[in-house]
Structures are given as structure tokens and as C-alpha cells.
Design a protein around this motif. Structure first.
Motif, PDB file in Angstrom:
ATOM      1  N   LEU A   8      42.750  30.510  26.573  1.00 39.65           N
ATOM      2  CA  LEU A   8      43.126  28.702  25.948  1.00 39.65           C
ATOM      3  C   LEU A   8      43.582  28.395  25.815  1.00 39.65           C
ATOM      4  CD1 LEU A   8      40.566  27.475  24.036  1.00 39.65           C
ATOM      5  CD2 LEU A   8      42.029  27.873  22.493  1.00 39.65           C
ATOM      6  N   PRO A   9      43.485  27.374  27.581  1.00 38.95           N
ATOM      7  CA  PRO A   9      44.634  26.616  27.781  1.00 38.95           C
ATOM      8  C   PRO A   9      44.802  25.465  26.981  1.00 38.95           C
ATOM      9  CG  PRO A   9      43.316  26.421  29.618  1.00 38.95           C
ATOM     10  CD  PRO A   9      42.490  27.301  28.204  1.00 38.95           C
ATOM     11  N   MET A  31      38.604  23.025  27.291  1.00 38.97           N
ATOM     12  CA  MET A  31      37.383  23.112  28.133  1.00 38.97           C
ATOM     13  C   MET A  31      36.745  22.992  29.255  1.00 38.97           C
ATOM     14  SD  MET A  31      35.362  21.802  24.804  1.00 38.97           S
ATOM     15  CE  MET A  31      35.888  21.352  23.663  1.00 38.97           C
ATOM     16  N   ILE A  32      37.685  21.988  30.050  1.00 36.55           N
ATOM     17  CA  ILE A  32      37.607  21.852  31.473  1.00 36.55           C
ATOM     18  C   ILE A  32      38.675  21.128  32.319  1.00 36.55           C
ATOM     19  CG2 ILE A  32      35.407  21.017  30.873  1.00 36.55           C
ATOM     20  CD1 ILE A  32      36.140  17.784  31.055  1.00 36.55           C
ATOM     21  N   SER A  41      35.741  22.278  36.744  1.00 33.86           N
ATOM     22  CA  SER A  41      35.802  23.909  36.263  1.00 33.86           C
ATOM     23  C   SER A  41      35.815  24.007  34.866  1.00 33.86           C
ATOM     24  CB  SER A  41      36.619  24.641  36.145  1.00 33.86           C
ATOM     25  OG  SER A  41      36.650  24.705  37.974  1.00 33.86           O
ATOM     26  N   TRP A  42      34.839  24.901  34.148  1.00 33.57           N
ATOM     27  CA  TRP A  42      33.993  25.066  33.123  1.00 33.57           C
ATOM     28  C   TRP A  42      34.906  26.070  32.177  1.00 33.57           C
ATOM     29  CZ3 TRP A  42      31.049  21.856  29.960  1.00 33.57           C
ATOM     30  CH2 TRP A  42      30.346  20.862  30.338  1.00 33.57           C
ATOM     31  N   LEU A  43      36.010  26.481  31.406  1.00 35.68           N
ATOM     32  CA  LEU A  43      36.867  27.203  31.396  1.00 35.68           C
ATOM     33  C   LEU A  43      36.100  27.846  29.781  1.00 35.68           C
ATOM     34  CD1 LEU A  43      40.134  25.470  31.189  1.00 35.68           C
ATOM     35  CD2 LEU A  43      39.039  25.368  32.754  1.00 35.68           C
ATOM     36  N   PHE A 147      34.141   9.184  32.944  1.00 30.07           N
ATOM     37  CA  PHE A 147      34.229   9.561  31.321  1.00 30.07           C
ATOM     38  C   PHE A 147      34.328  11.132  31.126  1.00 30.07           C
ATOM     39  CE2 PHE A 147      32.413   5.163  30.487  1.00 30.07           C
ATOM     40  CZ  PHE A 147      33.583   4.766  30.623  1.00 30.07           C
ATOM     41  N   GLY A 148      35.255  11.702  32.061  1.00 27.66           N
ATOM     42  CA  GLY A 148      34.999  13.608  32.152  1.00 27.66           C
ATOM     43  C   GLY A 148      32.886  13.637  32.413  1.00 27.66           C
ATOM     44  N   VAL A 149      32.567  14.459  31.817  1.00 27.88           N
ATOM     45  CA  VAL A 149      31.183  15.472  32.027  1.00 27.88           C
ATOM     46  C   VAL A 149      30.662  13.782  31.392  1.00 27.88           C
ATOM     47  CG1 VAL A 149      31.730  17.413  31.487  1.00 27.88           C
ATOM     48  CG2 VAL A 149      30.562  16.457  29.586  1.00 27.88           C
ATOM     49  N   MET A 150      30.386  13.070  31.031  1.00 28.59           N
ATOM     50  CA  MET A 150      29.751  11.618  31.184  1.00 28.59           C
ATOM     51  C   MET A 150      28.867  11.158  32.255  1.00 28.59           C
ATOM     52  SD  MET A 150      29.109  11.638  27.394  1.00 28.59           S
ATOM     53  CE  MET A 150      28.848  10.002  27.293  1.00 28.59           C
TER      54      MET A 150
END
Length: 447
Positions: A8-9, A31-32, A41-43, A147-150
Motif C-alpha cells: 500500500l504505497p 490504487m494506481i 498499473s492497478w495496484l 483525469f486518470g482512469v476517467m
């Protein structure tokens, strides 16, 4: 899961290039991580949420009668030339040439491929209707990913495709997906508003997009107030029954994004019932008839023995995009506030003094009993200071926190915090266990 073993970074500072809250919190809460522009990447924490969203989407597709399959990410350019879309799609399509100089592409969508699959294995009207779906990664080379994953370039999509003999039957398939989408978003904790939409490069003459209202939405939304709180069908909905009256009721009131906005029509809505807001598109459905089946010769023999092209529709949900929408809908100044069904863990168990014999014993007992009840627990067994532990749990937004420490145990109590409301209560250990277990189990039962 013990936090000391989990990856959990967290980030203390908000990245300067993260413009909206969902992007900021997904980065800060570990989370990413961005690998390239619009590619992430999906953490572990984010991946757990993504898989839960995906599973709810899957369950509602199965309930509606769709059958899951899996298609590849790389497709042949020849199929897209059959439909006439290869050159027309534009620069958003990532085109590839393999070592044998064969033209390929990283699929932005799958109408052509699923049409080829269906035509290869279906001959008669007796094999209809059918609905096939898959959940797969896609790529669109956005000119300005943001907007990131949006609005990323690589994203996880659920795509369903319906095949019917007649237009009337195809519209019934459309209505099934319409209802399934309302149920899906409702189970995720989102209020979605269906709005008539432009068909765009997918094609066809009937389309709706499902919009979640949010201040950071990319679309301007105009709709009738009653659409916000309309009831969603329960789990007893009959998908083989007549769904048209239900769909028509929900599409009879005015609702449009800026693309389809008609000022004169919106002014017909009583002034007190007009809502103007921002919205996020989380799903889009299309009926396009024979747009793909006719040029690709996807035909079946009809009742009279003559071959006819099948009637088709496609239905998309942005699974990874939904994660951003959920954070936009559920957050506060301290971090995320996940609804129970999609939370990465249901409970954050906080041991304020690891090494204290009684605190350790009770935490182990809570952990075992919660896990035994099917409740997912993140146990903070780290030596961090209490303030750091509380801030971390608030940031990642687990629905419930159970706080165990020597001071509370001296009076026979532990603290329970509900993340959504912020309410804190002191209960005996048995009461705390029953309270949290009951709340979570009831929240996990689909409506």
C-alpha cells in the motif's frame, strides 16, 4: 489481510497533474500508478475494487440472459475493412503491423470480431435470440488523456452484443440491457440517469447513455428532476416479460447531455423540475440493426427459408471508468468513502498498540470471526502512531473501522467508526462484532 504484509504505497502530497478528486485519491491511496500517458498499473488496493465492480457488472449481465465469452485485444484489420470502419474510425485506433506485414489493431471495440464469430457458428432463426458479452481491456489513442482512469487510453470495458431475427425482437434485447444497466449502477451505489445519445462511430438510430451526476463530469446535463429518484427494478424483475412500458416511462421525461440538448424542449419542463448539472458517462447502449451484419454477410435462414441479416445491438460499460465515478460520488476531504459492495476491504481493524497482550488477542479474535463470516478485513498491525493509522484508514475509505486499544479495553469497550457518516460509537467487543457484521452482510445482499 495484515497491513504489514500488504502493498500500500501511499502518497503524502497530491500530484500536480491530477486535476480531479478521483485521480488525486487513486494516486494518494496507492490504487494506481501511471506507466505512460493514460496507461496505469492497478495496484493491489485499486485492483480489489476493480474486480468487485467487474463482478457486479457480470452478475447483472448473467441475470439478463447474456452469455460470457472472451475476445482478444488484437484484431485483424481485414474484419474492419469488411464493415467499412477501418479507415473511418480515425487516429484513436492504434494500428499495428506484425512481422509478416499483416495489418492488425488494438481493439477499441468489438462489433466486427463478434459478428465474425457469430456468423461462423449460426445458421438458423432457431438459434436466436442470443446475447454475448465479454469484459476485456481496450485501447483508444486519446489525443489528450486526462483525469486518470476517467479518460485513459487503456481501459477495462464490458461489451455485450445482441443478435435477433427482427427489429421488434432486437428492441426487446435493448430493453433488457436498459434495465440491467439501471440495476448494475444501483447495486454499485450510483444513481444513473438514462439519456438519449448520439450513436457516434458505433452507428444505428437508437442509443442511450447512462449518466452519473458529478461536479467534475465532462458533460453538461439537462434533465427532469423525477429521473433522479425513480425506482430501479428489484431482483425479481422478469427479463423475459414486457419491459417496454418501464423503459418508455423512464425515457418519456426530458434528459439530455449538451450533445443532444434542445433548449425549446427543455423549457417545456416545469421550471421547478429542471436540473442543470455536470455528469459522467458510465454506460452506453446502441441498437444499430444490420449496420454490421449486412456488409459482413452475417445472415440466418428465416421462417420462410430465405437468408436475412441479423439485427444487432451493442452495450458498453466502462468498468475501470466506474471506479473514478464512484470516488467522485463518494469522498470527503479525508479520502474515499466506498460503498460496502465495492470496498477493497469491508473493515479496517486498527490495533492501537501492537504488542499489548489483550489488544493483540482481541484483534486476532475479531479478525478470525469477521473472516469466518465472509467479511474482508484489513488488519493494521503496524507500529505506526495512532494518528497515522486513522488518517490512512480514512484515506483508503473502508466502510467500517474497529479500533482496539488498551485505554478502551480498560473499560470493556472498542470504538466502531462508520466511514460514510463519520459516526463513532463505543461498544463492548461482542456488540461491536455483531453491529459491524450485521451492517455489512445486509449491505452485501443485492436489491
Amino acid at each position: 489481510m495484515y497491513l504489514s504484509r500488504f502493498y500500500l504505497p501511499l502518497m503524502k502530497e497530491t500530484p500536480a497533474d491530477a486535476q480531479i478528486i478521483s485521480h488525486q485519491l487513486m494516486l494518494r491511496a496507492g490504487m494506481i500508478r501511471q506507466g505512460a500517458a493514460g496507461i496505469y498499473s492497478w495496484l493491489p488496493l485499486g485492483y480489489r475494487v476493480l474486480k468487485k465492480i467487474e463482478q457486479i457488472v457480470r452478475e447483472e449481465q448473467d441475470r439478463a440472459g447474456a452469455v460470457e465469452m472472451l475476445m482478444p485485444t488484437i484484431q485483424s484489420a481485414e474484419l474492419w475493412r469488411e464493415s467499412g470502419r477501418y479507415e473511418a474510425y480515425g487516429k484513436e485506433m492504434l494500428r499495428i503491423t506484425d512481422r509478416h506485414d499483416r495489418e492488425m489493431l488494438y481493439g477499441p471495440t468489438n462489433e466486427e470480431l463478434v459478428t465474425e464469430i457469430f456468423r461462423a457458428g449460426t445458421r438458423s432463426y432457431k438459434d436466436l435470440p442470443k446475447m454475448l458479452y465479454h469484459i476485456q481491456w481496450k485501447f483508444r489513442d486519446e489525443i489528450r488523456p486526462r483525469f486518470g482512469v476517467m479518460r485513459g487510453r487503456e481501459f477495462l470495458m464490458k461489451d455485450t452484443y445482441s443478435f435477433d431475427l427482427t427489429e421488434e425482437a432486437a428492441r426487446k434485447s435493448y430493453y433488457k440491457m436498459f434495465v440491467a444497466y439501471l440495476r448494475t449502477f444501483n447495486r454499485l451505489g450510483l444513481k444513473s440517469v438514462p439519456m438519449k445519445a448520439d450513436t457516434g462511430p458505433i452507428g444505428g438510430d437508437l442509443s442511450h447513455e447512462f449518466i452519473v451526476l458529478a461536479e467534475t463530469g465532462e458533460s453538461q446535463v439537462y434533465c427532469h428532476r423525477e429521473l433522479i429518484d425513480m425506482a430501479v427494478p428489484g431482483s425479481d424483475v422478469d427479463f423475459d416479460g414486457d419491459l417496454e412500458p418501464f423503459v418508455r416511462e423512464r425515457t418519456s421525461l426530458y434528459a439530455a447531455t449538451d450533445e443532444m440538448y434542445d433548449e425549446k424542449e427543455f423549457e417545456k419542463v416545469p421550471e421547478d423540475d429542471r436540473i442543470t448539472a455536470r455528469g459522467i458517462e458510465v454506460g452506453h447502449i446502441f441498437f444499430f440493426g444490420t449496420k454490421y451484419s449486412a456488409p459482413m454477410n452475417c445472415v440466418v435462414s428465416g421462417h420462410d427459408g430465405r437468408n436475412v441479416p441479423v439485427q444487432m445491438g451493442s452495450y458498453g460499460i466502462g468498468v475501470s471508468r466506474l471506479m473514478g465515478a464512484l470516488i467522485e460520488a463518494y469522498h470527503d476531504e479525508d479520502g474515499c468513502r466506498w460503498p460496502v459492495p465495492v470496498a477493497p476491504f469491508h473493515v479496517g481493524l486498527i490495533n492501537l498498540k501492537p504488542g499489548d497482550e489483550e489488544s493483540d488477542r482481541l484483534c486476532r479474535e475479531f479478525y478470525a470471526k469477521l473472516q469466518g463470516a465472509g467479511i474482508e478485513v484489513l488488519y493494521d498491525d503496524t507500529p505506526a502512531r495512532p494518528g497515522e493509522k486513522f488518517a490512512r484508514m480514512d484515506l483508503i475509505g473502508l466502510p467500517y473501522q474497529m479500533v482496539v486499544g488498551p485505554r478502551g479495553l480498560a473499560t470493556g469497550h472498542v470504538e466502531v467508526k462508520e466511514r460514510h457518516s463519520g459516526e463513532r460509537i463505543e461498544l463492548t467487543p461482542d456488540e461491536a462484532l455483531d453491529h459491524v457484521t450485521g451492517k455489512i452482510i445486509s449491505a452485501l445482499v443485492p436489491a
